[in-house]
Scaffold this motif. Structure first.
Motif, PDB file in Angstrom:
ATOM      1  N   ALA A 246     -34.229   9.952  19.911  1.00  0.00           N
ATOM      2  CA  ALA A 246     -33.281  10.602  20.818  1.00  0.00           C
ATOM      3  C   ALA A 246     -33.954  11.048  22.105  1.00  0.00           C
ATOM      4  CB  ALA A 246     -32.627  11.797  20.125  1.00  0.00           C
ATOM      5  N   MET A 247     -35.262  11.285  22.062  1.00  0.00           N
ATOM      6  CA  MET A 247     -36.012  11.686  23.260  1.00  0.00           C
ATOM      7  C   MET A 247     -36.709  10.495  23.907  1.00  0.00           C
ATOM      8  SD  MET A 247     -37.469  15.438  22.098  1.00  0.00           S
ATOM      9  CE  MET A 247     -38.079  14.909  20.483  1.00  0.00           C
ATOM     10  N   ASN A 248     -36.219   9.286  23.579  1.00  0.00           N
ATOM     11  CA  ASN A 248     -36.707   8.046  24.196  1.00  0.00           C
ATOM     12  C   ASN A 248     -38.214   7.863  24.028  1.00  0.00           C
ATOM     13  OD1 ASN A 248     -34.109   7.262  25.211  1.00  0.00           O
ATOM     14  ND2 ASN A 248     -34.348   8.825  26.801  1.00  0.00           N
ATOM     15  N   HIS A 249     -38.725   8.272  22.859  1.00  0.00           N
ATOM     16  CA  HIS A 249     -40.123   8.037  22.487  1.00  0.00           C
ATOM     17  C   HIS A 249     -41.105   8.746  23.422  1.00  0.00           C
ATOM     18  CE1 HIS A 249     -38.782   4.705  19.787  1.00  0.00           C
ATOM     19  NE2 HIS A 249     -37.840   4.586  20.706  1.00  0.00           N
ATOM     20  N   LYS A 250     -40.664   9.787  24.122  1.00  0.00           N
ATOM     21  CA  LYS A 250     -41.526  10.508  25.062  1.00  0.00           C
ATOM     22  C   LYS A 250     -42.182  11.740  24.449  1.00  0.00           C
ATOM     23  CE  LYS A 250     -38.894   9.061  29.146  1.00  0.00           C
ATOM     24  NZ  LYS A 250     -38.089   9.522  30.310  1.00  0.00           N
ATOM     25  N   VAL A 251     -41.699  12.165  23.293  1.00  0.00           N
ATOM     26  CA  VAL A 251     -42.192  13.366  22.625  1.00  0.00           C
ATOM     27  C   VAL A 251     -42.556  13.004  21.192  1.00  0.00           C
ATOM     28  CG1 VAL A 251     -41.575  15.694  21.835  1.00  0.00           C
ATOM     29  CG2 VAL A 251     -40.760  14.872  24.067  1.00  0.00           C
ATOM     30  N   ALA A 252     -43.663  13.545  20.710  1.00  0.00           N
ATOM     31  CA  ALA A 252     -44.051  13.353  19.309  1.00  0.00           C
ATOM     32  C   ALA A 252     -43.787  14.644  18.552  1.00  0.00           C
ATOM     33  CB  ALA A 252     -45.518  12.972  19.205  1.00  0.00           C
ATOM     34  N   ILE A 253     -43.101  14.544  17.424  1.00  0.00           N
ATOM     35  CA  ILE A 253     -42.850  15.719  16.601  1.00  0.00           C
ATOM     36  C   ILE A 253     -43.228  15.412  15.153  1.00  0.00           C
ATOM     37  CG2 ILE A 253     -41.006  16.508  18.119  1.00  0.00           C
ATOM     38  CD1 ILE A 253     -38.997  15.688  15.974  1.00  0.00           C
ATOM     39  N   LYS A 254     -43.544  16.466  14.423  1.00  0.00           N
ATOM     40  CA  LYS A 254     -43.990  16.275  13.044  1.00  0.00           C
ATOM     41  C   LYS A 254     -43.629  17.492  12.208  1.00  0.00           C
ATOM     42  CE  LYS A 254     -46.018  14.115   9.697  1.00  0.00           C
ATOM     43  NZ  LYS A 254     -45.255  14.941   8.741  1.00  0.00           N
ATOM     44  N   THR A 255     -43.008  17.230  11.090  1.00  0.00           N
ATOM     45  CA  THR A 255     -42.687  18.298  10.155  1.00  0.00           C
ATOM     46  C   THR A 255     -43.815  18.487   9.146  1.00  0.00           C
ATOM     47  OG1 THR A 255     -40.957  19.137   8.677  1.00  0.00           O
ATOM     48  CG2 THR A 255     -41.537  16.822   8.453  1.00  0.00           C
ATOM     49  N   GLY A 256     -43.783  19.618   8.495  1.00  0.00           N
ATOM     50  CA  GLY A 256     -44.678  19.896   7.389  1.00  0.00           C
ATOM     51  C   GLY A 256     -43.895  20.594   6.293  1.00  0.00           C
ATOM     52  N   GLU A 258     -42.542  23.210   3.534  1.00  0.00           N
ATOM     53  CA  GLU A 258     -42.244  24.637   3.619  1.00  0.00           C
ATOM     54  C   GLU A 258     -41.830  25.046   5.038  1.00  0.00           C
ATOM     55  OE1 GLU A 258     -41.886  26.521   0.961  1.00  0.00           O
ATOM     56  OE2 GLU A 258     -42.475  24.802  -0.287  1.00  0.00           O
ATOM     57  N   ALA A 259     -41.065  24.154   5.673  1.00  0.00           N
ATOM     58  CA  ALA A 259     -40.368  24.479   6.934  1.00  0.00           C
ATOM     59  C   ALA A 259     -41.304  24.726   8.103  1.00  0.00           C
ATOM     60  CB  ALA A 259     -39.423  25.665   6.734  1.00  0.00           C
ATOM     61  N   PHE A 260     -42.307  23.862   8.240  1.00  0.00           N
ATOM     62  CA  PHE A 260     -43.174  23.888   9.422  1.00  0.00           C
ATOM     63  C   PHE A 260     -42.742  22.766  10.344  1.00  0.00           C
ATOM     64  CE2 PHE A 260     -46.905  24.510  11.931  1.00  0.00           C
ATOM     65  CZ  PHE A 260     -47.362  25.779  11.606  1.00  0.00           C
ATOM     66  N   PHE A 261     -42.921  22.962  11.643  1.00  0.00           N
ATOM     67  CA  PHE A 261     -42.622  21.911  12.611  1.00  0.00           C
ATOM     68  C   PHE A 261     -43.499  22.081  13.834  1.00  0.00           C
ATOM     69  CE2 PHE A 261     -38.636  19.599  11.475  1.00  0.00           C
ATOM     70  CZ  PHE A 261     -38.934  18.397  12.112  1.00  0.00           C
ATOM     71  N   VAL A 262     -43.949  20.955  14.390  1.00  0.00           N
ATOM     72  CA  VAL A 262     -44.678  20.975  15.656  1.00  0.00           C
ATOM     73  C   VAL A 262     -44.101  19.910  16.572  1.00  0.00           C
ATOM     74  CG1 VAL A 262     -46.835  21.856  14.677  1.00  0.00           C
ATOM     75  CG2 VAL A 262     -46.463  19.377  14.815  1.00  0.00           C
ATOM     76  N   ALA A 263     -44.350  20.096  17.865  1.00  0.00           N
ATOM     77  CA  ALA A 263     -43.918  19.115  18.861  1.00  0.00           C
ATOM     78  C   ALA A 263     -44.963  19.022  19.955  1.00  0.00           C
ATOM     79  CB  ALA A 263     -42.562  19.507  19.452  1.00  0.00           C
ATOM     80  N   ILE A 264     -45.149  17.806  20.453  1.00  0.00           N
ATOM     81  CA  ILE A 264     -46.074  17.509  21.554  1.00  0.00           C
ATOM     82  C   ILE A 264     -45.237  16.972  22.700  1.00  0.00           C
ATOM     83  CG2 ILE A 264     -48.057  16.135  22.279  1.00  0.00           C
ATOM     84  CD1 ILE A 264     -48.717  15.852  19.233  1.00  0.00           C
ATOM     85  N   VAL A 265     -45.223  17.686  23.829  1.00  0.00           N
ATOM     86  CA  VAL A 265     -44.348  17.342  24.954  1.00  0.00           C
ATOM     87  C   VAL A 265     -45.214  17.036  26.175  1.00  0.00           C
ATOM     88  CG1 VAL A 265     -42.336  18.049  26.302  1.00  0.00           C
ATOM     89  CG2 VAL A 265     -42.656  18.957  23.988  1.00  0.00           C
ATOM     90  N   PRO A 266     -45.670  15.783  26.335  1.00  0.00           N
ATOM     91  CA  PRO A 266     -46.608  15.448  27.415  1.00  0.00           C
ATOM     92  C   PRO A 266     -46.062  15.686  28.826  1.00  0.00           C
ATOM     93  CG  PRO A 266     -46.584  13.733  25.748  1.00  0.00           C
ATOM     94  CD  PRO A 266     -45.442  14.641  25.439  1.00  0.00           C
ATOM     95  N   GLU A 267     -44.781  15.379  29.069  1.00  0.00           N
ATOM     96  CA  GLU A 267     -44.271  15.519  30.431  1.00  0.00           C
ATOM     97  C   GLU A 267     -44.241  16.969  30.886  1.00  0.00           C
ATOM     98  OE1 GLU A 267     -39.647  15.349  30.811  1.00  0.00           O
ATOM     99  OE2 GLU A 267     -40.214  13.834  29.333  1.00  0.00           O
ATOM    100  N   LYS A 268     -44.223  17.892  29.942  1.00  0.00           N
ATOM    101  CA  LYS A 268     -44.270  19.322  30.274  1.00  0.00           C
ATOM    102  C   LYS A 268     -45.666  19.907  30.022  1.00  0.00           C
ATOM    103  CE  LYS A 268     -39.703  19.698  30.811  1.00  0.00           C
ATOM    104  NZ  LYS A 268     -39.025  20.174  32.041  1.00  0.00           N
ATOM    105  N   GLN A 269     -46.549  19.108  29.404  1.00  0.00           N
ATOM    106  CA  GLN A 269     -47.860  19.576  28.967  1.00  0.00           C
ATOM    107  C   GLN A 269     -47.712  20.859  28.140  1.00  0.00           C
ATOM    108  OE1 GLN A 269     -51.119  19.424  31.788  1.00  0.00           O
ATOM    109  NE2 GLN A 269     -50.060  17.889  33.020  1.00  0.00           N
ATOM    110  N   MET A 270     -46.809  20.789  27.164  1.00  0.00           N
ATOM    111  CA  MET A 270     -46.549  21.924  26.295  1.00  0.00           C
ATOM    112  C   MET A 270     -46.527  21.497  24.834  1.00  0.00           C
ATOM    113  SD  MET A 270     -43.671  24.215  28.242  1.00  0.00           S
ATOM    114  CE  MET A 270     -43.960  24.835  29.900  1.00  0.00           C
TER     115      MET A 270
END
Length: 332
Positions: A246-256, A258-270
């Motif tokens: 849905a984000m056109n392959h521009k963001v990488a996200i990963k669950t873990g 027990e309800a953990f989640f991370v996201a890597i947003v290169p265009e925002k460097q966040m």
């Protein structure tokens, strides 16, 4: 220090029926907190959300290039896959190329979450093997690194060279000394850190393209592989796969777990890290969707978003009974 705060709400009609409390942190590329909810210093086990960090030494050691790994294998090294044919066939070939097999894995067998694969097993009275384990790609990466280091076969031992390399990479990226570890579902050690530490690591990945050192180059390769192959990172119907598309392959996200989640947003460097305290997936998926909308990288009205954020709750007769909504202030 603060406790967990509301991240997601369950509404039934006009009544707030349930709350999912937790912690969330957004960091910039320098590791500074942009915004936080709850306690950034909460010590957490990131579970499978740390797989990108565990995969860093696979590249920085030279093992990935020596083994001729491509983007598919790098994505699988970061994956919590469904055990579908697209996953198991690739892991099998990877092990074959290493001159190894299913018995060399140490992750344990797991019934596939992929429905067609599971139904085929039931119909044929077939038992799952370790390649079906959702972490088999990560373990194939461990075996690749272990072979390159000429280390022994018990690569899940915390004292093994593979796990020592993973811990070094984890602590370098989080910029914190881990207070310890728990044993993950796949039997590998899973190192603890703070939520800020995980968000800082994701910010490092998100800004890695601005640097040229070997670790940053490895981080870019892993992030790009995940975004390029979202179907390998999780699988059909899964939040990681659908939201990355849905984000056109521009963001990488990963669950873990027990309800953990991370996201890597290169265009925002966040980078983002969040943990729902009660360990419930629906709360974590709602919260990560809300934060991605907040950063402007996910369309609030995209059908994939609406499956997780402001998602309708339908009863068995098809009647709309309520919604799963992000807590007030999470989106804007």
């Amino acid at each position: 220090m603060t406790g967990p705060v509301p991240l997601a709400e369950i509404w039934r009609g006009e009544f707030l029926e349930s709350l999912h409390l937790g912690h969330a942190v957004i960091c910039d590329g320098a590791g500074q907190i942009v915004q936080a909810w709850g306690n950034p210093d909460q010590v957490v086990l990131p579970r499978s959300s740390s797989k990108m960090l565990q995969a860093l030494p696979l590249i920085t050691s030279g093992a990935a290039d020596a083994a001729g790994l491509g983007t598919e294998q790098l994505a699988l090294a970061c994956a919590s896959h469904q055990g579908a044919a697209i996953h198991t066939q690739r892991v099998t070939r990877w092990l074959d190329d290493l001159g190894l097999g299913e018995s060399d894995l140490r992750c344990g067998p797991q019934l596939p979450d992929d429905l067609p694969a599971r139904m085929q097993m039931i119909k044929t009275d077939t038992s799952p093997c370790q390649i079906h384990n959702n972490c088999s790609g990560k373990h194939a990466g461990f075996l690749t690194l272990g072979k390159h280091l000429k280390a022994g076969p018990e690569y899940i031992d915390p004292s093994h060279a593979v796990q020592k390399a993973c811990l070094d990479a984890f602590e370098d990226a989080t910029q914190l000394t881990s207070p310890g570890y728990g044993i993950d579902g796949c039997s590998a050690p899973n190192y603890a850190t703070t939520l800020h530490g995980m968000a800082r690591a994701m910010g490092f990945f998100a800004s890695a393209h601005t640097r040229s050192d070997s670790v940053s180059t490895a981080a870019v390769r892993l992030r790009e592989a995940m975004a390029l192959h979202p179907e390998l990172v999780a699988g059909e119907t899964r939040a990681c796969t659908e939201l990355m598309r849905a984000m056109n392959h521009k963001v990488a996200i990963k669950t873990g777990a027990e309800a953990f989640f991370v996201a890597i947003v290169p265009e925002k460097q966040m980078g983002i890290a969040l943990k729902v305290a009660d360990g419930t997936t629906r709360g974590a998926e709602c919260a990560i969707a809300a934060l991605l909308v907040r950063l402007g990288v996910l369309d609030a009205d995209h059908p994939t978003t609406l499956k997780r954020m402001n998602a309708p709750i339908i009863n068995r007769c098809g009647t709309l009974t309520g919604y799963i909504r992000p807590a007030r202030g999470l989106v804007a």
